[in-house]
Design an enzyme around this catalytic site. Sequence first.
Site, PDB file in Angstrom:
ATOM      1  N   ASP A 171     -16.479  14.816 -21.630  1.00 39.40           N
ATOM      2  CA  ASP A 171     -17.498  14.251 -20.759  1.00 39.40           C
ATOM      3  C   ASP A 171     -17.614  15.181 -19.553  1.00 39.40           C
ATOM      4  O   ASP A 171     -16.787  15.130 -18.638  1.00 39.40           O
ATOM      5  CB  ASP A 171     -17.104  12.830 -20.347  1.00 39.40           C
ATOM      6  CG  ASP A 171     -18.116  12.220 -19.387  1.00 39.40           C
ATOM      7  OD1 ASP A 171     -19.040  12.945 -18.948  1.00 39.40           O
ATOM      8  OD2 ASP A 171     -17.975  11.024 -19.069  1.00 39.40           O
ATOM      9  N   TYR A 216     -13.785   8.177 -15.925  1.00 39.13           N
ATOM     10  CA  TYR A 216     -14.968   7.315 -15.908  1.00 39.13           C
ATOM     11  C   TYR A 216     -16.046   7.928 -16.793  1.00 39.13           C
ATOM     12  O   TYR A 216     -16.307   9.130 -16.731  1.00 39.13           O
ATOM     13  CB  TYR A 216     -15.499   7.187 -14.475  1.00 39.13           C
ATOM     14  CG  TYR A 216     -16.775   6.388 -14.354  1.00 39.13           C
ATOM     15  CD1 TYR A 216     -16.791   5.017 -14.607  1.00 39.13           C
ATOM     16  CD2 TYR A 216     -17.973   7.012 -13.997  1.00 39.13           C
ATOM     17  CE1 TYR A 216     -17.971   4.289 -14.488  1.00 39.13           C
ATOM     18  CE2 TYR A 216     -19.158   6.272 -13.869  1.00 39.13           C
ATOM     19  CZ  TYR A 216     -19.146   4.919 -14.125  1.00 39.13           C
ATOM     20  OH  TYR A 216     -20.315   4.190 -14.007  1.00 39.13           O
ATOM     21  N   LYS A 237     -26.129  14.629 -14.368  1.00 32.69           N
ATOM     22  CA  LYS A 237     -26.075  15.058 -12.964  1.00 32.69           C
ATOM     23  C   LYS A 237     -26.792  16.395 -12.721  1.00 32.69           C
ATOM     24  O   LYS A 237     -28.001  16.408 -12.613  1.00 32.69           O
ATOM     25  CB  LYS A 237     -24.626  15.025 -12.484  1.00 32.69           C
ATOM     26  CG  LYS A 237     -24.100  13.563 -12.558  1.00 32.69           C
ATOM     27  CD  LYS A 237     -22.874  13.249 -11.757  1.00 32.69           C
ATOM     28  CE  LYS A 237     -22.667  11.741 -11.655  1.00 32.69           C
ATOM     29  NZ  LYS A 237     -21.556  11.196 -12.376  1.00 32.69           N
TER      30      LYS A 237
HETATM   31  C1  LIG Z   1     -21.491   9.938 -13.303  1.00 35.08           C
HETATM   32  C2  LIG Z   1     -20.705  10.012 -14.549  1.00 35.08           C
HETATM   33  C3  LIG Z   1     -21.104   9.334 -15.712  1.00 35.08           C
HETATM   34  C4  LIG Z   1     -22.240   8.359 -15.732  1.00 35.08           C
HETATM   35  O1  LIG Z   1     -23.459   8.958 -15.474  1.00 35.08           O
HETATM   36  P1  LIG Z   1     -24.685   8.023 -14.954  1.00 35.08           P
HETATM   37  O2  LIG Z   1     -25.824   8.966 -14.879  1.00 35.08           O
HETATM   38  O3  LIG Z   1     -24.242   7.469 -13.639  1.00 35.08           O
HETATM   39  O4  LIG Z   1     -24.860   6.958 -15.977  1.00 35.08           O
HETATM   40  C5  LIG Z   1     -20.394   9.549 -16.868  1.00 35.08           C
HETATM   41  N1  LIG Z   1     -19.331  10.380 -16.898  1.00 35.08           N
HETATM   42  C6  LIG Z   1     -18.921  11.045 -15.794  1.00 35.08           C
HETATM   43  C7  LIG Z   1     -17.763  11.964 -15.895  1.00 35.08           C
HETATM   44  C8  LIG Z   1     -19.576  10.867 -14.593  1.00 35.08           C
HETATM   45  O5  LIG Z   1     -19.127  11.493 -13.500  1.00 35.08           O
END
Ligand SMILES: *Cc1c(COP(=O)(O)O)cnc(C)c1O
Length: 427
Positions: free
Chosen positions: A239, A144, A267
């Site tokens: 990511d 994701y 995060k």
């Molecule tokens: C949470 C998440 C996102 C998206 O971040 P948001 O701040 O919710 O837009 C993208 N990549 C990964 C791996 C994530 O866990």
Amino acid sequence: MVGPLSQKLFAKAKTVIPGGVNSPVRAFKNVDGDPFFVRRAQGSRITDVDDKTYIDYIGTWGPAILGHSPIQLTQTIHEVAKDGVSFGAPCPWEIEMAQTIVDWVPSVQKVRMTNSGTEATMSAIRLARGFTGRDKVIKFDGCYHGHVDHLLVAAGSGALTHGEPDSAGVPKDFSNQTIVLPYNDFEAIQTVFDSIGDQVAAIILEPFPANAGFVFPREGYLEFLREITTKHGTVLIFDEVMTGFRVAKGGVQELVGVTPDLTCMGKVIGGGLPVGAFGGRADIMDCVAPIGPVYQAGTLSGNPLAMAAGLAQLKALEAADGYNQLEKTGARLEAGIRGLLKENGLDFTFHRVGSMFCLFFTGKEIWNVNDVNGADMEAFKRFFWALLDDGVYIAPSPYETGFISLAHSTGDIDDTLDAMSKAFKVI
Ligand SMILES: *Cc1c(COP(=O)(O)O)cnc(C)c1O
């Protein structure tokens, strides 16, 4: 079942907010129930509007690595806010944040701040395309990357077929540019690069996928991706929005020693405020506006409040020898869970790195989202509700990772294991 006030608020919320929530997973749809509404959160605990308190293993989906509302953060936020919460002009906090990221994350030479992880991945993809002059992007099924159009794509029927939109509103023309492959499949990657390697702008992946349970790469897999992308002039994007500053100071790339070209962050670096970032090789990052042709911007990007809060969190983590402490707490939880599984004759797969963990309700080895799909979802739901009733809050979906914070005491872990001991009996 959650308390009467939560139920009442959810009914009201649904009249003015789609589905009653501002992000879908919060609606508890994967566990066939309604969510509780939160009154406050402190340390390892979260308290709902009906005054029920839970030991929290979500930590606002990762950011709360110190626990909820730690004094270092709340004090900083109060102090900094007195001088202004956003300037829309450069401020010193931005340099300190950028320098910290450059110092901590192996691949990052330059970094641009955003307001969410989604913005970070969206911008990194655009940058990779602008840098390479190519359009195609490879992503992996089950990874994701936020709700970016080009990444909300599901697998097509074969390695070389293009993906299908995974959401209404994503044009087919967009998903045509995205190739979705199974994670941990060496051959699928080789096949694509053998035929159209010179058209692929980027591979984007979670190096430890943490949005389809918590999955590890097979031996040599990340090294293989590094090699094949280098060979074909493709940008390798990690990511690490979830894993960055979480599994280690420098994220997965520090743990495994594989250095991507670009890294997406979020995060933990925001300390719970809305922050994301993307960074990497200076020659690629210098393609971003205002010095390069790839446009990217943000009214609130790098605002002093978010920068200071994030920095306060990172400093507190370091001062507390955070990663070693989290490893100790994580190991205690893991040993307890493995003991309970054995006691109950369950052969479930359990994955953990430091403060991130996932229990799969299957004995199968887990190498990608397909394996996760084979888990016993009904047993998971019963486990979830039994824990919640007993005051332990894990993610309301078998596709999510659990998070431990520095605020989780050994007493919290032992109370959690007691609750799990009972919950395993009713699954
Ligand atoms: C949470 C998440 C996102 C998206 O971040 P948001 O701040 O919710 O837009 C993208 N990549 C990964 C791996 C994530 O866990």
